[in-house]
Design an enzyme around this catalytic site. Structure first.
Site, PDB file in Angstrom:
ATOM      1  N   LYS A  87      -5.065  19.494 -11.842  1.00 61.13           N
ATOM      2  CA  LYS A  87      -6.382  18.928 -11.484  1.00 61.13           C
ATOM      3  C   LYS A  87      -6.432  17.441 -11.865  1.00 61.13           C
ATOM      4  O   LYS A  87      -5.418  16.759 -11.805  1.00 61.13           O
ATOM      5  CB  LYS A  87      -7.506  19.730 -12.134  1.00 61.13           C
ATOM      6  CG  LYS A  87      -7.362  21.228 -11.927  1.00 61.13           C
ATOM      7  CD  LYS A  87      -8.604  21.974 -12.272  1.00 61.13           C
ATOM      8  CE  LYS A  87      -8.325  23.474 -12.236  1.00 61.13           C
ATOM      9  NZ  LYS A  87      -9.506  24.275 -12.233  1.00 61.13           N
ATOM     10  N   GLY A 129     -11.578  28.683 -14.408  1.00 66.70           N
ATOM     11  CA  GLY A 129     -12.000  27.889 -15.551  1.00 66.70           C
ATOM     12  C   GLY A 129     -13.074  28.545 -16.390  1.00 66.70           C
ATOM     13  O   GLY A 129     -13.718  27.891 -17.204  1.00 66.70           O
ATOM     14  N   SER A 182      -8.321  31.836 -14.456  1.00 74.75           N
ATOM     15  CA  SER A 182      -8.240  32.172 -15.879  1.00 74.75           C
ATOM     16  C   SER A 182      -7.006  33.009 -16.216  1.00 74.75           C
ATOM     17  O   SER A 182      -7.077  33.921 -17.050  1.00 74.75           O
ATOM     18  CB  SER A 182      -9.532  32.862 -16.343  1.00 74.75           C
ATOM     19  OG  SER A 182     -10.615  31.950 -16.237  1.00 74.75           O
ATOM     20  N   GLU A 235     -12.695  23.924  -5.862  1.00 77.08           N
ATOM     21  CA  GLU A 235     -13.363  22.674  -6.268  1.00 77.08           C
ATOM     22  C   GLU A 235     -13.490  21.729  -5.073  1.00 77.08           C
ATOM     23  O   GLU A 235     -14.469  20.977  -4.969  1.00 77.08           O
ATOM     24  CB  GLU A 235     -12.595  22.044  -7.451  1.00 77.08           C
ATOM     25  CG  GLU A 235     -12.831  22.860  -8.717  1.00 77.08           C
ATOM     26  CD  GLU A 235     -11.674  22.879  -9.696  1.00 77.08           C
ATOM     27  OE1 GLU A 235     -10.775  22.018  -9.612  1.00 77.08           O
ATOM     28  OE2 GLU A 235     -11.669  23.782 -10.567  1.00 77.08           O
TER      29      GLU A 235
END
Ligand code: PEP
Length: 257
Positions: free
Chosen positions: A11, A178, A218, A102
């Protein structure tokens, strides 16, 4: 047997210096295992664009592939802030993540735009990692498969037959990214099975059976083994846990013979 892929999504983290150090740490653990890893799995790291050059240098001589986090579908032109396939290839990039949640949810990328990006990646002879996944609300409404299959269909719409063999799918439930709350192996298996069926309809069984379907959301050293034990989970797309050499290396080595 289908190969697994373990992919790190850094990211918007790590400078070139930090990225180099992380790759050195990963290599210190994984290079001695290279021959065993090569039997059944591939490994990739996807830094931010300004870190690609440093990452490429740090990966020289290793079998860990380089990935990018996005790509435009046109070859060149007036697309401020975007990068092309040729630019990414010049750094040695071989995978490109498209449609990450995202990008979809923070930057408003539509199914159609994601499909154009995926087609552009495949046309540039790179491997698109097409991310699909439902939000918590969509899951609560019972719409998980509807959303995932819609995103999948749109995401693959422009992939020509010769690009199909390079496609990678990442099932990433938005509520798991996340958050520290991963999908259970059983939840993921249901979605991965539906994705596999849709890939067979789209590309035919022979091609579809070879395409990796990754789970993302995760993933940690503590939960990776139970996820990877499922036959339709062919690796992982890892965010937070990919930023530490020991945790990413442990994830990559999951279930290794
Ligand atoms: C991701 O960003 O693709 C991701 C899966 O993140 P995390 O592992 O941190 O949930």
């Amino acid at each position: 047997m289908r190969r697994k892929l373990f992919a790190a999504n850094w990211k918007m983290n790590l400078t070139p210096t930090e990225g180099r150090a992380l790759i050195a740490g990963i290599r210190a653990i994984l290079d001695p295992l290279a021959a065993r890893l090569a039997r059944d799995r591939d490994v990739m790291v996807a830094p931010a664009f300004p870190v690609l050059a440093a990452a490429a240098q740090a990966l020289a001589g290793s079998s860990i592939a380089l990935g990018a986090q996005n790509m435009h579908f046109e070859e060149k032109g007036a697309f401020t802030g975007e990068v092309s396939g040729a630019m990414l290839r010049s750094f040695g990039v071989s995978y490109v993540i498209v449609g990450h949640s995202e990008r979809r949810h923070i930057f408003g990328e539509s199914d159609e735009l994601v499909g154009k990006r995926a087609a552009g990646v495949a046309a540039a002879r790179l491997a698109p990692i097409l991310c699909v996944g439902e939000t918590a609300d969509e899951r609560d409404r019972g719409d998980t498969l509807g959303v995932v299959l819609r995103q999948l269909q749109a995401g693959l719409a422009g992939i020509a037959d010769d690009g199909a063999k390079r496609v990678v799918i990442a099932y990433e439930p938005v509520w798991a990214i996340g958050t520290g709350r991963n999908a259970t192996p059983e939840q993921a298996t249901i979605v991965h099975g539906a994705i596999r069926d849709a890939l067979r309809d789209r590309f035919g069984a022979a091609t579809a059976n070879e395409l990796p379907i990754l789970y993302g959301g995760s993933v940690t050293p503590d939960n990776v083994d139970s996820l990877m034990a499922k036959p339709d989970i062919d690796g992982a797309l890892v965010g937070g846990a990919s930023l530490k050499a020991d945790s990413f290396a442990r994830i990559v080595s999951s279930g290794m013979a």
